[in-house]
Design a protein around this motif. Structure first.
Motif, PDB file in Angstrom:
ATOM      1  N   LEU A  97     -69.251  -9.686   0.624  1.00 13.30           N
ATOM      2  CA  LEU A  97     -70.630  -9.569   1.104  1.00 13.30           C
ATOM      3  C   LEU A  97     -71.270 -10.953   1.200  1.00 13.30           C
ATOM      4  CD1 LEU A  97     -71.853  -6.397  -0.817  1.00 13.30           C
ATOM      5  CD2 LEU A  97     -71.367  -6.591   1.638  1.00 13.30           C
ATOM      6  N   HIS A  98     -70.972 -11.817   0.242  1.00 21.07           N
ATOM      7  CA  HIS A  98     -71.468 -13.190   0.304  1.00 21.07           C
ATOM      8  C   HIS A  98     -70.857 -13.921   1.508  1.00 21.07           C
ATOM      9  CE1 HIS A  98     -73.424 -12.794  -3.527  1.00 21.07           C
ATOM     10  NE2 HIS A  98     -73.786 -14.067  -3.482  1.00 21.07           N
ATOM     11  N   VAL A  99     -69.597 -13.653   1.759  1.00 16.51           N
ATOM     12  CA  VAL A  99     -68.954 -14.266   2.933  1.00 16.51           C
ATOM     13  C   VAL A  99     -69.698 -13.844   4.195  1.00 16.51           C
ATOM     14  CG1 VAL A  99     -66.850 -14.305   4.344  1.00 16.51           C
ATOM     15  CG2 VAL A  99     -66.691 -14.508   1.852  1.00 16.51           C
ATOM     16  N   ALA A 100     -70.048 -12.572   4.288  1.00 12.99           N
ATOM     17  CA  ALA A 100     -70.753 -12.087   5.476  1.00 12.99           C
ATOM     18  C   ALA A 100     -72.059 -12.845   5.702  1.00 12.99           C
ATOM     19  CB  ALA A 100     -71.031 -10.591   5.346  1.00 12.99           C
ATOM     20  N   ILE A 101     -72.799 -13.075   4.632  1.00 10.25           N
ATOM     21  CA  ILE A 101     -74.092 -13.744   4.760  1.00 10.25           C
ATOM     22  C   ILE A 101     -73.948 -15.235   5.003  1.00 10.25           C
ATOM     23  CG2 ILE A 101     -76.233 -14.318   3.527  1.00 10.25           C
ATOM     24  CD1 ILE A 101     -75.953 -11.346   4.544  1.00 10.25           C
ATOM     25  N   TYR A 102     -73.038 -15.881   4.278  1.00  6.28           N
ATOM     26  CA  TYR A 102     -72.960 -17.343   4.317  1.00  6.28           C
ATOM     27  C   TYR A 102     -71.909 -17.911   5.265  1.00  6.28           C
ATOM     28  CZ  TYR A 102     -76.258 -17.250   0.521  1.00  6.28           C
ATOM     29  OH  TYR A 102     -77.382 -17.036  -0.225  1.00  6.28           O
ATOM     30  N   ALA A 103     -70.940 -17.093   5.664  1.00  4.81           N
ATOM     31  CA  ALA A 103     -69.884 -17.604   6.558  1.00  4.81           C
ATOM     32  C   ALA A 103     -69.757 -16.796   7.839  1.00  4.81           C
ATOM     33  CB  ALA A 103     -68.538 -17.636   5.834  1.00  4.81           C
ATOM     34  N   GLY A 104     -70.375 -15.630   7.872  1.00  2.00           N
ATOM     35  CA  GLY A 104     -70.365 -14.842   9.088  1.00  2.00           C
ATOM     36  C   GLY A 104     -69.745 -13.466   8.935  1.00  2.00           C
ATOM     37  N   VAL A 105     -70.358 -12.516   9.603  1.00  8.19           N
ATOM     38  CA  VAL A 105     -69.909 -11.131   9.558  1.00  8.19           C
ATOM     39  C   VAL A 105     -68.480 -10.968  10.084  1.00  8.19           C
ATOM     40  CG1 VAL A 105     -70.352  -8.821  10.512  1.00  8.19           C
ATOM     41  CG2 VAL A 105     -72.233 -10.167   9.551  1.00  8.19           C
ATOM     42  N   PRO A 106     -68.094 -11.625  11.176  1.00  6.27           N
ATOM     43  CA  PRO A 106     -66.714 -11.446  11.646  1.00  6.27           C
ATOM     44  C   PRO A 106     -65.666 -11.870  10.605  1.00  6.27           C
ATOM     45  CG  PRO A 106     -68.053 -12.352  13.409  1.00  6.27           C
ATOM     46  CD  PRO A 106     -68.890 -12.395  12.161  1.00  6.27           C
ATOM     47  N   ARG A 107     -65.911 -12.971   9.897  1.00  5.36           N
ATOM     48  CA  ARG A 107     -64.968 -13.407   8.854  1.00  5.36           C
ATOM     49  C   ARG A 107     -64.881 -12.361   7.745  1.00  5.36           C
ATOM     50  NH1 ARG A 107     -61.691 -18.010   9.813  1.00  5.36           N
ATOM     51  NH2 ARG A 107     -62.919 -19.348  11.117  1.00  5.36           N
ATOM     52  N   ALA A 108     -66.025 -11.876   7.310  1.00 10.34           N
ATOM     53  CA  ALA A 108     -66.038 -10.868   6.248  1.00 10.34           C
ATOM     54  C   ALA A 108     -65.384  -9.574   6.714  1.00 10.34           C
ATOM     55  CB  ALA A 108     -67.471 -10.601   5.797  1.00 10.34           C
ATOM     56  N   ASN A 109     -65.684  -9.148   7.915  1.00 14.65           N
ATOM     57  CA  ASN A 109     -65.110  -7.919   8.451  1.00 14.65           C
ATOM     58  C   ASN A 109     -63.589  -8.018   8.497  1.00 14.65           C
ATOM     59  OD1 ASN A 109     -65.311  -5.296   9.652  1.00 14.65           O
ATOM     60  ND2 ASN A 109     -64.912  -6.259  11.639  1.00 14.65           N
ATOM     61  N   HIS A 110     -63.079  -9.145   8.953  1.00 15.63           N
ATOM     62  CA  HIS A 110     -61.633  -9.352   9.017  1.00 15.63           C
ATOM     63  C   HIS A 110     -61.030  -9.321   7.607  1.00 15.63           C
ATOM     64  CE1 HIS A 110     -57.868 -10.687  10.729  1.00 15.63           C
ATOM     65  NE2 HIS A 110     -57.819 -11.658   9.826  1.00 15.63           N
ATOM     66  N   ALA A 111     -61.664 -10.003   6.662  1.00  9.24           N
ATOM     67  CA  ALA A 111     -61.174 -10.034   5.283  1.00  9.24           C
ATOM     68  C   ALA A 111     -61.227  -8.660   4.636  1.00  9.24           C
ATOM     69  CB  ALA A 111     -61.977 -11.035   4.464  1.00  9.24           C
ATOM     70  N   ILE A 112     -62.248  -7.885   4.939  1.00  7.21           N
ATOM     71  CA  ILE A 112     -62.351  -6.525   4.402  1.00  7.21           C
ATOM     72  C   ILE A 112     -61.186  -5.677   4.892  1.00  7.21           C
ATOM     73  CG2 ILE A 112     -63.706  -4.377   4.542  1.00  7.21           C
ATOM     74  CD1 ILE A 112     -66.225  -6.262   4.361  1.00  7.21           C
ATOM     75  N   GLY A 113     -60.815  -5.828   6.144  1.00  7.58           N
ATOM     76  CA  GLY A 113     -59.650  -5.111   6.662  1.00  7.58           C
ATOM     77  C   GLY A 113     -58.379  -5.477   5.913  1.00  7.58           C
ATOM     78  N   ILE A 114     -58.199  -6.756   5.624  1.00  7.89           N
ATOM     79  CA  ILE A 114     -57.030  -7.196   4.862  1.00  7.89           C
ATOM     80  C   ILE A 114     -57.082  -6.619   3.448  1.00  7.89           C
ATOM     81  CG2 ILE A 114     -55.871  -9.211   3.841  1.00  7.89           C
ATOM     82  CD1 ILE A 114     -56.832 -10.781   6.364  1.00  7.89           C
ATOM     83  N   ALA A 115     -58.249  -6.676   2.818  1.00 11.23           N
ATOM     84  CA  ALA A 115     -58.396  -6.150   1.459  1.00 11.23           C
ATOM     85  C   ALA A 115     -58.121  -4.650   1.414  1.00 11.23           C
ATOM     86  CB  ALA A 115     -59.791  -6.455   0.929  1.00 11.23           C
ATOM     87  N   LYS A 116     -58.621  -3.904   2.390  1.00 10.88           N
ATOM     88  CA  LYS A 116     -58.364  -2.462   2.416  1.00 10.88           C
ATOM     89  C   LYS A 116     -56.872  -2.183   2.473  1.00 10.88           C
ATOM     90  CE  LYS A 116     -60.912   0.108   5.144  1.00 10.88           C
ATOM     91  NZ  LYS A 116     -61.743   0.554   6.297  1.00 10.88           N
ATOM     92  N   ARG A 117     -56.154  -2.931   3.297  1.00  7.29           N
ATOM     93  CA  ARG A 117     -54.710  -2.740   3.407  1.00  7.29           C
ATOM     94  C   ARG A 117     -53.999  -3.090   2.102  1.00  7.29           C
ATOM     95  NH1 ARG A 117     -51.165  -6.384   4.378  1.00  7.29           N
ATOM     96  NH2 ARG A 117     -52.560  -7.808   5.469  1.00  7.29           N
ATOM     97  N   VAL A 118     -54.347  -4.233   1.527  1.00 10.65           N
ATOM     98  CA  VAL A 118     -53.705  -4.667   0.274  1.00 10.65           C
ATOM     99  C   VAL A 118     -53.980  -3.669  -0.840  1.00 10.65           C
ATOM    100  CG1 VAL A 118     -53.797  -6.435  -1.545  1.00 10.65           C
ATOM    101  CG2 VAL A 118     -53.632  -7.120   0.854  1.00 10.65           C
ATOM    102  N   PHE A 119     -55.215  -3.224  -0.972  1.00 10.71           N
ATOM    103  CA  PHE A 119     -55.550  -2.295  -2.047  1.00 10.71           C
ATOM    104  C   PHE A 119     -54.920  -0.918  -1.815  1.00 10.71           C
ATOM    105  CE2 PHE A 119     -59.619  -4.910  -2.804  1.00 10.71           C
ATOM    106  CZ  PHE A 119     -58.931  -5.805  -3.621  1.00 10.71           C
ATOM    107  N   ALA A 120     -54.799  -0.498  -0.560  1.00 12.08           N
ATOM    108  CA  ALA A 120     -54.132   0.771  -0.256  1.00 12.08           C
ATOM    109  C   ALA A 120     -52.650   0.699  -0.604  1.00 12.08           C
ATOM    110  CB  ALA A 120     -54.325   1.149   1.207  1.00 12.08           C
ATOM    111  N   GLU A 121     -52.015  -0.423  -0.279  1.00 12.70           N
ATOM    112  CA  GLU A 121     -50.589  -0.602  -0.607  1.00 12.70           C
ATOM    113  C   GLU A 121     -50.390  -0.589  -2.118  1.00 12.70           C
ATOM    114  OE1 GLU A 121     -49.531  -4.259   1.274  1.00 12.70           O
ATOM    115  OE2 GLU A 121     -49.575  -3.385   3.293  1.00 12.70           O
ATOM    116  N   ARG A 122     -51.314  -1.191  -2.840  1.00 13.95           N
ATOM    117  CA  ARG A 122     -51.221  -1.247  -4.299  1.00 13.95           C
ATOM    118  C   ARG A 122     -51.381   0.136  -4.906  1.00 13.95           C
ATOM    119  NH1 ARG A 122     -54.773  -5.752  -7.011  1.00 13.95           N
ATOM    120  NH2 ARG A 122     -56.479  -4.307  -6.692  1.00 13.95           N
ATOM    121  N   ALA A 123     -52.188   0.997  -4.265  1.00 16.17           N
ATOM    122  CA  ALA A 123     -52.429   2.338  -4.778  1.00 16.17           C
ATOM    123  C   ALA A 123     -51.239   3.275  -4.575  1.00 16.17           C
ATOM    124  CB  ALA A 123     -53.668   2.929  -4.126  1.00 16.17           C
ATOM    125  N   ASP A 124     -50.375   2.948  -3.618  1.00 11.38           N
ATOM    126  CA  ASP A 124     -49.212   3.804  -3.325  1.00 11.38           C
ATOM    127  C   ASP A 124     -48.200   3.781  -4.444  1.00 11.38           C
ATOM    128  OD1 ASP A 124     -50.313   4.539  -0.956  1.00 11.38           O
ATOM    129  OD2 ASP A 124     -49.190   3.094   0.242  1.00 11.38           O
TER     130      ASP A 124
END
Length: 124
Positions: A97-124
């Motif tokens: 969320l800090h990335v979104a405000i201070y570095a830009g929404v597109p960067r945060a959105n892209h990172a959130i997608g990566i995090a969702k994938r990593v955390f989903a893989e970890r949950a399997d």
């Protein structure tokens, strides 16, 4: 191996796992050995090993910086490391969320997608 190398290797293994560090070391050549020595001493032995803030907070700072810089491979590595640093998924979202405000929404959105994938893989 000097003290800084030992300390850096120990914290690197604690954060990234012994398997990752062993694989990284196995791939070292004469060409990249100076770089590996530098990051082990500087990043891991001097910065990550400091006792001023806990690994959880260092992890969140690193994730925010990597996301802001668009460093996807390193971001994924450090998202996986949260299992060892104590940074929760909620902590990661706060950092992003800090990335979104201070570095830009597109960067945060892209990172959130990566995090969702990593955390989903970890949950399997």
């Amino acid at each position: 191996m000097d003290d800084l190398q030992r300390r850096g290797t120990a914290i690197r293994e604690e954060v990234l796992g012994t398997g990752h560090v062993a694989r990284a070391r196995a791939g070292v050549t004469a060409f990249d050995a100076p770089f590996q020595e530098l990051i082990t001493e500087a990043a891991w032995g001097r910065v990550w090993a400091r006792d001023t803030i806990p690994l959880r907070e260092r992890s969140m700072l690193t994730i925010a910086l990597l996301a802001a810089l668009g460093q996807d491979a390193e971001l994924e590595l450090h998202l996986r490391a949260t299992a060892r640093t104590g940074a929760s998924e909620a902590d990661v979202m706060e950092a992003l969320l800090h990335v979104a405000i201070y570095a830009g929404v597109p960067r945060a959105n892209h990172a959130i997608g990566i995090a969702k994938r990593v955390f989903a893989e970890r949950a399997d």
